[in-house]
Design a protein around this motif. Sequence first.
Motif, PDB file in Angstrom:
ATOM      1  N   ASN A 201       2.678  11.135  -4.947  1.00  0.00           N
ATOM      2  CA  ASN A 201       3.148  10.012  -4.169  1.00  0.00           C
ATOM      3  C   ASN A 201       4.550   9.645  -4.627  1.00  0.00           C
ATOM      4  O   ASN A 201       4.722   9.092  -5.704  1.00  0.00           O
ATOM      5  CB  ASN A 201       2.182   8.851  -4.451  1.00  0.00           C
ATOM      6  CG  ASN A 201       1.982   8.054  -3.219  1.00  0.00           C
ATOM      7  OD1 ASN A 201       2.964   7.628  -2.617  1.00  0.00           O
ATOM      8  ND2 ASN A 201       0.736   7.858  -2.846  1.00  0.00           N
TER       9      ASN A 201
ATOM     10  N   ALA B 199       0.857  -1.202   0.000  1.00  0.00           N
ATOM     11  CA  ALA B 199       0.000   0.000   0.000  1.00  0.00           C
ATOM     12  C   ALA B 199       0.875   1.227   0.000  1.00  0.00           C
ATOM     13  O   ALA B 199       2.098   1.131   0.033  1.00  0.00           O
ATOM     14  CB  ALA B 199      -0.932   0.010   1.209  1.00  0.00           C
TER      15      ALA B 199
ATOM     16  N   TRP C  61      -5.513   2.663   1.634  1.00  0.00           N
ATOM     17  CA  TRP C  61      -5.947   3.483   2.767  1.00  0.00           C
ATOM     18  C   TRP C  61      -5.122   4.744   2.806  1.00  0.00           C
ATOM     19  O   TRP C  61      -4.324   4.993   1.909  1.00  0.00           O
ATOM     20  CB  TRP C  61      -5.898   2.706   4.077  1.00  0.00           C
ATOM     21  CG  TRP C  61      -4.628   1.981   4.458  1.00  0.00           C
ATOM     22  CD1 TRP C  61      -4.072   0.926   3.805  1.00  0.00           C
ATOM     23  CD2 TRP C  61      -3.797   2.233   5.594  1.00  0.00           C
ATOM     24  NE1 TRP C  61      -2.946   0.512   4.484  1.00  0.00           N
ATOM     25  CE2 TRP C  61      -2.758   1.292   5.588  1.00  0.00           C
ATOM     26  CE3 TRP C  61      -3.841   3.155   6.639  1.00  0.00           C
ATOM     27  CZ2 TRP C  61      -1.763   1.252   6.558  1.00  0.00           C
ATOM     28  CZ3 TRP C  61      -2.860   3.104   7.617  1.00  0.00           C
ATOM     29  CH2 TRP C  61      -1.834   2.162   7.567  1.00  0.00           C
TER      30      TRP C  61
ATOM     31  N   GLY D 121      -0.679  -0.330  -6.469  1.00  0.00           N
ATOM     32  CA  GLY D 121       0.114  -1.523  -6.717  1.00  0.00           C
ATOM     33  C   GLY D 121       0.052  -1.817  -8.208  1.00  0.00           C
ATOM     34  O   GLY D 121      -0.946  -2.338  -8.705  1.00  0.00           O
TER      35      GLY D 121
ATOM     36  N   ASP E 140      -9.169  10.795  -3.696  1.00  0.00           N
ATOM     37  CA  ASP E 140      -8.706   9.864  -4.726  1.00  0.00           C
ATOM     38  C   ASP E 140      -9.818   9.734  -5.774  1.00  0.00           C
ATOM     39  O   ASP E 140     -10.998   9.886  -5.461  1.00  0.00           O
ATOM     40  CB  ASP E 140      -8.415   8.480  -4.135  1.00  0.00           C
ATOM     41  CG  ASP E 140      -7.058   8.439  -3.445  1.00  0.00           C
ATOM     42  OD1 ASP E 140      -6.118   9.093  -3.926  1.00  0.00           O
ATOM     43  OD2 ASP E 140      -6.942   7.755  -2.419  1.00  0.00           O
TER      44      ASP E 140
END
Length: 635
Positions: A503, A368, A393, A372, A482
């Motif tokens: 990210n 996570a 999450w 992925g 998201d």
Amino acid sequence: MGQYRDTYDRWKRDPEGFWADAARAIVWSKPHDKVLAEVDGVARWFVGAECNTCWNALDRHVAEGRGEQLALIYDSAMLGKVKRFTYRELLDKVATFAGVLARRGVTKGDRVIIYMPMVPQAAVAMLACARLGAIHSVVFGGFAANELATRIDDAKPKLIVSASCGLEPGRVIAYKPLLDKAIELSAHKPSACIVMQREALSCDLIPGRDFDWAEEMEKARAAGAKPACVAIAATDPLYVLYTSGTTGKPKGVVRDNGGHMVALKWSMKNVYGINPGEVFWAASDVGWVVGHSYIVYAPLLQGCTTILFEGKPVGTPDAGTFWRVIAEHGVKALFTAPTAFRAIKKEDPKAELVRNYDLSKFETLFLAGERGDPDTIQWAERALGVPVIDHWWQTESGWPMAANPMGIEPLPVKYGSPTVAMPGYDIQVVDEAAKPVPAGTTGAIVVKLPLPPGCLPTLWQNDEGFHDSYLADFPGFYKTADAGYLDADGYLYVMSRTDDIINVAGHRLSTGGMEEVLAGHPDVAECAVIGVADAMKGQVPVGFLVVNKGVNRPMAEIEKEAVALVRDKIGPVAAFMTAVVVQRLPKTRSGKILRGTMRKIADGEAWTTPATIDDPMILNEIGEALSGAGYAKKG
Ligand code: COA
Ligand code: AMP
């Protein structure tokens, strides 16, 4: 899907009954009066109950006969050293450090900032705060002084716990100068700092303000100062963890005590399939939510052995380190970010190093922190021969929102999907008017209120910010920020963020925050930062600078300074390596920078010229600047 479906439906029929049942696994000093109190969309779980998270993580296990079992294994690939702590030993250290904190005046409700590398003392400090009902706020070591100062000013800690240094491959990071600088920059001043001296680099202590960890522990021990667990309300905060928001000011995500324990313990069994006595390893950092939930709290609440790993997946010393740790400590499940596996795959594409280790106890790999990607998941499946589970999450939720619930029933894996909603989460995909969209259609991913136990009840001393960030846009729902879709089987696909969060190597960063820093450069008139696809880190930030008229020194110099500025102000973790000077930025006629189109150009994706663009030629200029900086360009 039988067992999962039954469990999910049971929750949906009676959420309060479901969580009241799960709450039986926790020891409470006073039971709740009400399972859920909901006011204006804000959920407070187990109202009236009293408890202590440290009691449930340590004392109870010693009392119940687990005292001699290993609680925590500190495995430092940086030092080539392993240190093991039983539950009894860890409890002793935590209670003693709680004595240290208490002797320095820390009491229930006080904030304590923990700015430490991956050493067991970081977990000890967290649990000691929990023991006293003090609220910890761990700051990741890769953040610079400025970021630490922002957190000091927001959390207003009574005390800061730190260390002399951190260890990164090939270099020792002196923490103390960063700590001193942060305290100098912040308006709020802590009354004391407790500093752990590490062998690699010791530091000077400021008399009257700084105290040596080891000496303080000795003094507390000599004085017999080992405070008992303080009973606190289930709804009282356990910690505040700052996470990137859309501006340079991070958001202080608040976690309560009661709901957090209930949710984490439930997740250990039902999501991760882990029983008491088993070994669980989250290869993350205590500075991130994964470290809070799955290095420290959840494994200990479940009576497991947790691993605190100081090192990297590659280069410490090689791409076999993860397999060495799994084999040596009998790890049953590993949780890390896909980027770690991309790093390993790059070094050892055929996974030859796996053969050197006995991984017979290893059953599942959980990923996570970022999407992925199917390539990485399939490579890991082949390399390890175990199920590889993507789950989704965020800092705000504190535990998985969507997962493949290995402890309930392994569901068929669909590559690219973190599988299905966990009980507690009614995940929906909606349009701008908060109306659900059909299966397969992309939209905003939201969660129907109330949020389950464990999720943030608010932002630290900022109820309004909480409401504006998460509740205002989609009435009745929590906005995850998201975007993605649900398929006809209810599998979720998380594709992108709807805000300016990127990210980088599984680390959540704000491009807005970087823009604020770059705008502070004296020669920069305006700027934009976008996240560009990166084969290893998932995304990396790239900055575009427009310099002030009349600046006539080499642009390469300004670009270099911009890179150094972000590293200095935000920290090395921003991985900000590329800044390019451009003549102008592409904008809509109303002045909005077209970051989305810039990102597509950088990633070599197909793009069209937005109808609202001010001057289409600018996009060509951006494309040229990007190819000059080594990024793809396609029309
Ligand atoms: N203290 C100080 N500096 C730190 C740091 C810390 N705790 N953590 C990272 N840094 C530095 C790194 O040394 C690097 O510095 P550099 O620019 O001088 O090389 C920089 O911050 C960027 O770090 P990172 O993006 O992590 O890159 P990396 O090359 O050091 O490592 C990975 C890349 C993929 C190996 C690493 O990010 C990783 O293991 N990630 C997976 C696990 C994880 O952390 N997940 C997060 C949540 S699950
Ligand atoms: P953080 O709060 O740092 O844990 O980051 C949370 C964000 O990371 C989420 O909102 C997503 O954007 C992203 N993320 C985390 N896990 C996944 C996943 N399994 N798939 C896709 N995105 C993910």
